[in-house]
Structure formats: structure tokens, C-alpha cells
Design a protein around this motif. Structure first.
Motif, mmCIF file in Angstrom:
data_model
loop_
_atom_site.group_PDB
_atom_site.id
_atom_site.type_symbol
_atom_site.label_atom_id
_atom_site.label_comp_id
_atom_site.label_asym_id
_atom_site.label_seq_id
_atom_site.Cartn_x
_atom_site.Cartn_y
_atom_site.Cartn_z
ATOM 1 N N ARG A 1 0.836 -1.208 0.000
ATOM 2 C CA ARG A 1 0.000 0.000 0.000
ATOM 3 C C ARG A 1 0.866 1.251 0.000
ATOM 4 O O ARG A 1 0.563 2.231 -0.694
ATOM 5 C CB ARG A 1 -0.921 0.016 1.219
ATOM 6 C CG ARG A 1 -2.086 -0.919 1.101
ATOM 7 C CD ARG A 1 -2.929 -0.989 2.356
ATOM 8 N NE ARG A 1 -3.335 0.315 2.817
ATOM 9 C CZ ARG A 1 -3.581 0.603 4.107
ATOM 10 N NH1 ARG A 1 -3.424 -0.300 5.044
ATOM 11 N NH2 ARG A 1 -3.982 1.803 4.438
ATOM 12 N N LEU A 2 1.934 1.231 0.792
ATOM 13 C CA LEU A 2 2.841 2.383 0.833
ATOM 14 C C LEU A 2 3.469 2.612 -0.533
ATOM 15 O O LEU A 2 3.504 3.747 -1.026
ATOM 16 C CB LEU A 2 3.921 2.183 1.899
ATOM 17 C CG LEU A 2 5.001 3.261 1.963
ATOM 18 C CD1 LEU A 2 4.388 4.627 2.297
ATOM 19 C CD2 LEU A 2 6.065 2.876 2.981
ATOM 20 N N PHE A 3 3.974 1.543 -1.174
ATOM 21 C CA PHE A 3 4.550 1.699 -2.509
ATOM 22 C C PHE A 3 3.516 2.277 -3.481
ATOM 23 O O PHE A 3 3.833 3.158 -4.273
ATOM 24 C CB PHE A 3 5.078 0.364 -3.047
ATOM 25 C CG PHE A 3 6.492 0.044 -2.660
ATOM 26 C CD1 PHE A 3 7.534 0.930 -2.909
ATOM 27 C CD2 PHE A 3 6.807 -1.164 -2.065
ATOM 28 C CE1 PHE A 3 8.847 0.627 -2.571
ATOM 29 C CE2 PHE A 3 8.106 -1.487 -1.724
ATOM 30 C CZ PHE A 3 9.128 -0.590 -1.975
ATOM 31 N N ARG A 4 2.271 1.815 -3.417
ATOM 32 C CA ARG A 4 1.235 2.324 -4.327
ATOM 33 C C ARG A 4 0.919 3.796 -4.046
ATOM 34 O O ARG A 4 0.726 4.588 -4.976
ATOM 35 C CB ARG A 4 -0.026 1.476 -4.220
ATOM 36 C CG ARG A 4 0.107 0.130 -4.889
ATOM 37 C CD ARG A 4 -1.204 -0.651 -4.924
ATOM 38 N NE ARG A 4 -0.946 -1.989 -5.427
ATOM 39 C CZ ARG A 4 -0.832 -3.074 -4.664
ATOM 40 N NH1 ARG A 4 -0.987 -3.002 -3.351
ATOM 41 N NH2 ARG A 4 -0.576 -4.240 -5.205
ATOM 42 N N ALA A 5 0.866 4.148 -2.783
ATOM 43 C CA ALA A 5 0.575 5.538 -2.430
ATOM 44 C C ALA A 5 1.688 6.464 -2.914
ATOM 45 O O ALA A 5 1.437 7.512 -3.506
ATOM 46 C CB ALA A 5 0.391 5.672 -0.915
ATOM 47 N N VAL A 6 2.935 6.066 -2.668
ATOM 48 C CA VAL A 6 4.050 6.915 -3.094
ATOM 49 C C VAL A 6 4.158 6.910 -4.625
ATOM 50 O O VAL A 6 4.527 7.925 -5.223
ATOM 51 C CB VAL A 6 5.367 6.507 -2.398
ATOM 52 C CG1 VAL A 6 6.537 7.325 -2.918
ATOM 53 C CG2 VAL A 6 5.233 6.687 -0.881
ATOM 54 N N ALA A 7 3.781 5.808 -5.273
ATOM 55 C CA ALA A 7 3.749 5.791 -6.738
ATOM 56 C C ALA A 7 2.786 6.858 -7.248
ATOM 57 O O ALA A 7 3.086 7.572 -8.219
ATOM 58 C CB ALA A 7 3.338 4.412 -7.262
ATOM 59 N N PHE A 8 1.650 6.983 -6.578
ATOM 60 C CA PHE A 8 0.699 8.019 -6.963
ATOM 61 C C PHE A 8 1.315 9.406 -6.758
ATOM 62 O O PHE A 8 1.167 10.292 -7.606
ATOM 63 C CB PHE A 8 -0.601 7.874 -6.164
ATOM 64 C CG PHE A 8 -1.599 8.955 -6.468
ATOM 65 C CD1 PHE A 8 -2.309 8.953 -7.651
ATOM 66 C CD2 PHE A 8 -1.805 9.982 -5.576
ATOM 67 C CE1 PHE A 8 -3.224 9.958 -7.935
ATOM 68 C CE2 PHE A 8 -2.720 10.998 -5.847
ATOM 69 C CZ PHE A 8 -3.426 10.986 -7.037
ATOM 70 N N ALA A 9 2.014 9.589 -5.632
ATOM 71 C CA ALA A 9 2.656 10.884 -5.375
ATOM 72 C C ALA A 9 3.693 11.201 -6.455
ATOM 73 O O ALA A 9 3.796 12.347 -6.911
ATOM 74 C CB ALA A 9 3.306 10.887 -3.994
ATOM 75 N N GLU A 10 4.451 10.180 -6.873
ATOM 76 C CA GLU A 10 5.441 10.394 -7.939
ATOM 77 C C GLU A 10 4.738 10.754 -9.244
ATOM 78 O O GLU A 10 5.228 11.573 -10.021
ATOM 79 C CB GLU A 10 6.318 9.157 -8.120
ATOM 80 C CG GLU A 10 7.028 8.665 -6.885
ATOM 81 C CD GLU A 10 8.001 9.639 -6.258
ATOM 82 O OE1 GLU A 10 8.203 10.757 -6.770
ATOM 83 O OE2 GLU A 10 8.573 9.281 -5.218
ATOM 84 N N GLN A 11 3.557 10.176 -9.481
ATOM 85 C CA GLN A 11 2.765 10.531 -10.654
ATOM 86 C C GLN A 11 2.340 11.993 -10.575
ATOM 87 O O GLN A 11 2.364 12.704 -11.591
ATOM 88 C CB GLN A 11 1.536 9.628 -10.739
ATOM 89 C CG GLN A 11 0.636 9.936 -11.915
ATOM 90 C CD GLN A 11 -0.596 9.052 -11.930
ATOM 91 O OE1 GLN A 11 -0.694 8.065 -11.215
ATOM 92 N NE2 GLN A 11 -1.552 9.410 -12.761
ATOM 93 N N VAL A 12 1.974 12.445 -9.388
ATOM 94 C CA VAL A 12 1.617 13.860 -9.196
ATOM 95 C C VAL A 12 2.807 14.745 -9.559
ATOM 96 O O VAL A 12 2.672 15.742 -10.273
ATOM 97 C CB VAL A 12 1.150 14.121 -7.744
ATOM 98 C CG1 VAL A 12 1.034 15.616 -7.468
ATOM 99 C CG2 VAL A 12 -0.170 13.411 -7.471
#
Length: 186
Positions: free
Chosen positions: A43-54
Motif C-alpha cells: 500500500r505504501l509503494f502504491r501511495a508513493v507511486a501516486f505521489a510520484e505521478q503527481v
């Protein structure tokens, strides 16, 4: 929109490429963590992946509409492995962005009077500090053979990529000031 000066343009292209690769790398790392039984790390990797997308989107917005030559953007080493190794790579990548990449990009953008690019870089820099901290916590847990303990949810600001762990997001993003309603839950 006038094209940014050459050094700022190179910094924006490089940052866009780096953030795009981090986004995909973290999604792949999430799959591995999930398979290894580390659901919260996934979940953490997915959340930070979204932040990197931002971050990538913010940098891209500064490039939209420009007539750019094809550029090759070098990236960080890639090579998914066990979750502990992936977390180590993630920590090194975030620390590089915090300690070297974004400070240099901010300096270039400011020197060239590119205020919007500098703001995009500053937002990413502040969010990356939290990402590194969260990945360190996750690695400590995984190295003990445990999943990351998460109290609540992982929340990501879709404006700047700020990442927060808790039952509810902050009232306002501490980086960009976006209201809590904008946060995305993971």
C-alpha cells in the motif's frame, strides 16, 4: 507559454523522466511486496507511486505545448528484487532527490527566474522527504520479517504529492495548502 531557459528545461525533462520511472518502479515493487506478504508495504509503494505521478504531472504541465526535441533522460538503477532490496533502492532514490537533484533543480530554476518550475521542484522536494522516511520505517519492519504497521490509511495530496499516514488526512496540506477533501486514500 514561453519555453523555459535551457538549463531549467533540461531539469524539468529530467525530473519528469525520473518521477515517471519512480512511479512505475514503485508499482512493480508493490506487486512484489504483496506477493511476499507485506500488504501495508505494498500500500505504501502504491501511495508513493501516486505521489510520484503527481510530481511527474506537475513537471509535465510546465512542458506542455512546447516544441521539444527528443531527449533521452537517464534514470536511476532499476532491478526489482525482494521487498527489502526494493525498499533500499527506494530510500536511495528518495534521498538522492532530496539531497542532490531537487536542490540543484530549484537553484537552476530560481537563477533563471522560472518561478513555476521552482515551485514544482520545491513541492516534490518536500514530499520526497516524507517518502524517504516512510520507506525507512517500512524497511525496518520488513527486515524484522514484519509488515509495516499503519494506523489508518495512507493519504496523498494530488496537488503536490504530500504523503501522510493516519486515520484522516490533515485539514490542509502542509506543503501546498490543498484542503483535506482533495487527498486520495490508499
Amino acid at each position: 507559454m514561453a519555453a523555459p531557459r535551457p538549463m531549467t528545461l533540461d531539469a524539468l525533462l529530467s525530473a519528469f523522466g525520473g518521477e515517471s520511472m519512480a512511479h512505475m518502479r514503485y508499482l512493480l515493487f508493490a506487486e512484489i511486496a504483496e506477493k511476499e506478504g507485506f500488504g501495508n508495504v505494498a500500500r505504501l509503494f502504491r501511495a508513493v507511486a501516486f505521489a510520484e505521478q503527481v510530481h511527474a504531472r506537475n513537471h509535465f504541465e510546465k512542458l506542455r505545448g512546447l516544441d521539444l526535441d527528443a531527449k533521452v533522460v537517464a534514470g536511476a538503477p532499476f532491478g526489482p528484487g525482494p521487498t527489502s532490496k526494493n525498499l533500499e533502492m527506494a530510500i536511495r532514490g528518495e534521498e538522492f532527490e532530496v539531497e542532490e537533484m531537487y536542490p540543484a533543480y530549484i537553484a537552476v530554476a530560481e537563477q533563471q527566474g522560472e518561478k513555476q518550475a521552482a515551485l514544482s521542484f520545491r513541492w516534490a522536494l518536500e514530499a520526497e522527504k516524507t517518502h524517504a522516511q516512510l520507506f525507512r520505517r517500512a524497511k525496518e519492519a520488513v527486515d524484522r520479517g514484519e509488515d509495516l504497521a499503519i494506523d489508518g490509511n495512507i493519504w496523498v495530496c494530488p496537488v503536490c504529492g504530500h504523503t501522510y499516514v493516519g486515520p484522516e488526512p490533515p485539514d490542509r496540506c502542509p506543503i501546498c495548502g490543498a484542503p483535506r477533501e482533495r487527498y486520495v486514500k490508499f
